[in-house]
Design a protein around this motif. Structure first.
Motif, PDB file in Angstrom:
ATOM      1  N   ALA A   1       7.957   1.274  -9.258  1.00  0.00           N
ATOM      2  CA  ALA A   1       7.979   2.738  -9.239  1.00  0.00           C
ATOM      3  C   ALA A   1       7.861   3.349 -10.624  1.00  0.00           C
ATOM      4  CB  ALA A   1       9.254   3.220  -8.552  1.00  0.00           C
ATOM      5  N   GLU A   2       8.439   2.738 -11.645  1.00  0.00           N
ATOM      6  CA  GLU A   2       8.423   3.353 -12.976  1.00  0.00           C
ATOM      7  C   GLU A   2       7.007   3.449 -13.525  1.00  0.00           C
ATOM      8  OE1 GLU A   2      10.763   3.374 -17.222  1.00  0.00           O
ATOM      9  OE2 GLU A   2      11.005   1.628 -15.905  1.00  0.00           O
TER      10      GLU A   2
ATOM     11  N   ALA B   1      18.462   0.330  -5.720  1.00  0.00           N
ATOM     12  CA  ALA B   1      17.443  -0.174  -6.639  1.00  0.00           C
ATOM     13  C   ALA B   1      16.795   0.941  -7.446  1.00  0.00           C
ATOM     14  CB  ALA B   1      16.378  -0.941  -5.855  1.00  0.00           C
ATOM     15  N   LEU B   2      16.668   2.134  -6.856  1.00  0.00           N
ATOM     16  CA  LEU B   2      16.015   3.253  -7.535  1.00  0.00           C
ATOM     17  C   LEU B   2      16.946   4.070  -8.415  1.00  0.00           C
ATOM     18  CD1 LEU B   2      13.673   4.898  -4.862  1.00  0.00           C
ATOM     19  CD2 LEU B   2      12.977   3.705  -6.941  1.00  0.00           C
ATOM     20  N   ALA B   3      18.238   4.027  -8.168  1.00  0.00           N
ATOM     21  CA  ALA B   3      19.181   4.921  -8.848  1.00  0.00           C
ATOM     22  C   ALA B   3      19.091   4.851 -10.371  1.00  0.00           C
ATOM     23  CB  ALA B   3      20.601   4.643  -8.367  1.00  0.00           C
TER      24      ALA B   3
ATOM     25  N   ASP C   1      18.191   8.031 -12.807  1.00  0.00           N
ATOM     26  CA  ASP C   1      19.114   8.438 -13.872  1.00  0.00           C
ATOM     27  C   ASP C   1      18.369   8.608 -15.194  1.00  0.00           C
ATOM     28  OD1 ASP C   1      21.323   8.542 -12.253  1.00  0.00           O
ATOM     29  OD2 ASP C   1      22.039   6.532 -12.763  1.00  0.00           O
ATOM     30  N   ARG C   2      17.457   7.682 -15.500  1.00  0.00           N
ATOM     31  CA  ARG C   2      16.723   7.748 -16.766  1.00  0.00           C
ATOM     32  C   ARG C   2      15.875   9.013 -16.849  1.00  0.00           C
ATOM     33  NH1 ARG C   2      16.033   2.168 -16.049  1.00  0.00           N
ATOM     34  NH2 ARG C   2      13.823   2.314 -15.490  1.00  0.00           N
TER      35      ARG C   2
ATOM     36  N   GLN D   1      17.309  12.643 -12.764  1.00  0.00           N
ATOM     37  CA  GLN D   1      17.186  13.078 -11.380  1.00  0.00           C
ATOM     38  C   GLN D   1      18.412  12.672 -10.561  1.00  0.00           C
ATOM     39  OE1 GLN D   1      14.356  14.953 -10.265  1.00  0.00           O
ATOM     40  NE2 GLN D   1      14.288  15.022 -12.507  1.00  0.00           N
ATOM     41  N   ASP D   2      18.639  13.406  -9.479  1.00  0.00           N
ATOM     42  CA  ASP D   2      19.747  13.098  -8.579  1.00  0.00           C
ATOM     43  C   ASP D   2      19.456  11.838  -7.776  1.00  0.00           C
ATOM     44  OD1 ASP D   2      21.052  15.364  -9.456  1.00  0.00           O
ATOM     45  OD2 ASP D   2      20.193  16.637  -7.869  1.00  0.00           O
ATOM     46  N   VAL D   3      20.373  11.499  -6.901  1.00  0.00           N
ATOM     47  CA  VAL D   3      20.216  10.329  -6.034  1.00  0.00           C
ATOM     48  C   VAL D   3      18.907  10.450  -5.257  1.00  0.00           C
ATOM     49  CG1 VAL D   3      21.191   9.107  -4.058  1.00  0.00           C
ATOM     50  CG2 VAL D   3      22.692  10.019  -5.841  1.00  0.00           C
TER      51      VAL D   3
END
Length: 390
Positions: free
Chosen positions: A94-95, A155-157, A161-162, A165-167
């Motif tokens: 995703a990144e 896995a996305l949290a 955070d970086r 963004q919220d959950v």
């Protein structure tokens, strides 16, 4: 008002075709459409007459990725495969996708993003840039919902955070089928719309697979593009194709077998059986009498639009659940991928001989055709204040 629409896809061979129900109406309604996707889809964008912008990589084609996923599927089963692929591999990618899209959409800001439901990087990029966002269900929506809280969000949290963004939450979702067909508990923000198929995919194939005077039924067989592309699955899927072709010969029907990369190694001495690498599936399913399928969502909907009863042999991901759901609706039968030629021949004969399956398919086709058409301008208005899934 013409809008600039950004549509995103992830690197699975059939996934742009699965988005035609969004791409086609957007073009017909006069909007400017750009596909942001890995390099493997450049030709698919050209075929559909839309802009192409590279975003993300063809990571699913990496032999090491395919081999690891295949081994997990073979040793631990489909549930473990799903957690590995959708709870680990997709979030891991995703990144990179988010970076590419943030850069592209900062240069040329779209009015609306319609991202594949499994394109987690696109969801993040749209939120970072405060863009109206909808998810297009590619068939994986129910599976993502099942794994969302337990596997995907953890896995996305850190990535969210970086980016401040919220959950993570799934965006409101479009789906090209009645919600109860694939969702045991439909999400409240999902919206079913009419399914369309790209015109070049509906061209009538040559008729070598069935003489016009033949009274024998025509069976079309395809176990999907992904299963034959993954080297670690080829031996298993190849074995299933061999049992299917043997069963076809036993029941004495005409058949077209679409086997992807396995076609060159899959031979039949029976002249009634034609083995090809690819076939125009939507067109074939308007004249076939039976469809032997892996149960991908797009393939099942092709069968409904052609009113062709099916024999489902689910392989991985959402496919076993899809075939089970369609069997419960009377649209055909289901077998394990390891079924023998005798079991397959018996099931084929049973489906071909029972008019209730064809009647159920005709009813399903009517239901599918009555879904409302997709209206991009209306979606844009609604997406200005998206409703989060409960």
């Amino acid at each position: 008002m013409a809008l600039r629409i950004a549509i995103t896809a992830e690197p699975v061979p059939s996934h742009v075709s699965a988005l035609d129900y969004v791409i086609g109406p957007a073009l017909e309604q006069g909007h400017r459409v750009a596909l942001h996707a890995p390099p493997m889809f450049r030709l698919e964008a050209r075929r559909r007459g839309v802009e192409f912008h590279r975003a993300g990589s063809d990571w699913t084609c990496d032999p090491a990725v395919q081999q690891e996923a295949s081994e997990i599927w073979k040793e631990y089963g489909n549930a473990s495969f799903n957690r590995h692929v959708f709870g680990r591999l997709w979030p891991d990618q995703a990144e990179r996708k988010a970076r590419d899209l943030i850069a592209a959409w900062t240069r040329t800001r779209p009015d609306l993003v319609i991202a594949e439901c499994s394109d987690l990087g696109a969801h993040l990029a749209a939120r970072v840039l405060h863009l109206p966002l909808l998810a297009a269900d590619n068939g994986l929506g129910p599976l993502l919902l099942e794994l969302w809280d337990t596997d995907v969000v953890p896995a996305l949290a850190p990535l969210h955070d970086r980016y401040g963004q919220d959950v993570p939450v799934l965006p409101p979702m479009l789906t090209p089928a009645p919600l109860p067909w694939f969702h045991a508990a439909p999400p409240p923000s999902a919206h079913a719309v009419r399914r369309t198929v790209a015109s070049f995919r509906t061209a009538e194939p040559d008729r070598r697979g069935r003489a016009s005077s033949s009274s024998r039924p025509l069976v079309y067989v395809s176990l999907g593009t992904l299963t034959t592309a993954m080297a670690g699955l080829r031996s298993v899927v190849g074995g299933a194709y061999r049992e299917i072709t043997a069963a076809l010969s036993d029941i004495g029907c005409e058949a077209i077998v679409s086997a992807g990369r396995l076609a060159e190694d899959l031979h039949s001495a029976d002249p009634r059986i034609t083995v090809v690498e690819h076939a125009p599936q939507p067109a074939l399913l308007h004249r076939a009498d039976l469809f032997v399928t892996h149960g991908g969502r797009a393939s099942l909907l092709d069968a409904v639009q052609g009113a062709t009863p099916l024999l489902g042999m689910g392989v991985l991901a959402d496919q076993p659940g899809n075939t089970a759901a369609f069997t419960r609706r009377g649209l055909g039968r289901a077998l394990e991928l390891t079924a023998t030629r005798d079991e397959i021949a018996e099931a084929m004969t049973a489906v071909l001989g029972d008019p209730r399956h064809a009647a159920a398919m005709n009813t399903a086709r009517t239901t599918l055709s009555r879904l409302p058409p997709l209206d991009i301008a209306q979606l844009y208005d609604h997406a200005q204040a998206p409703v989060r899934l409960g």
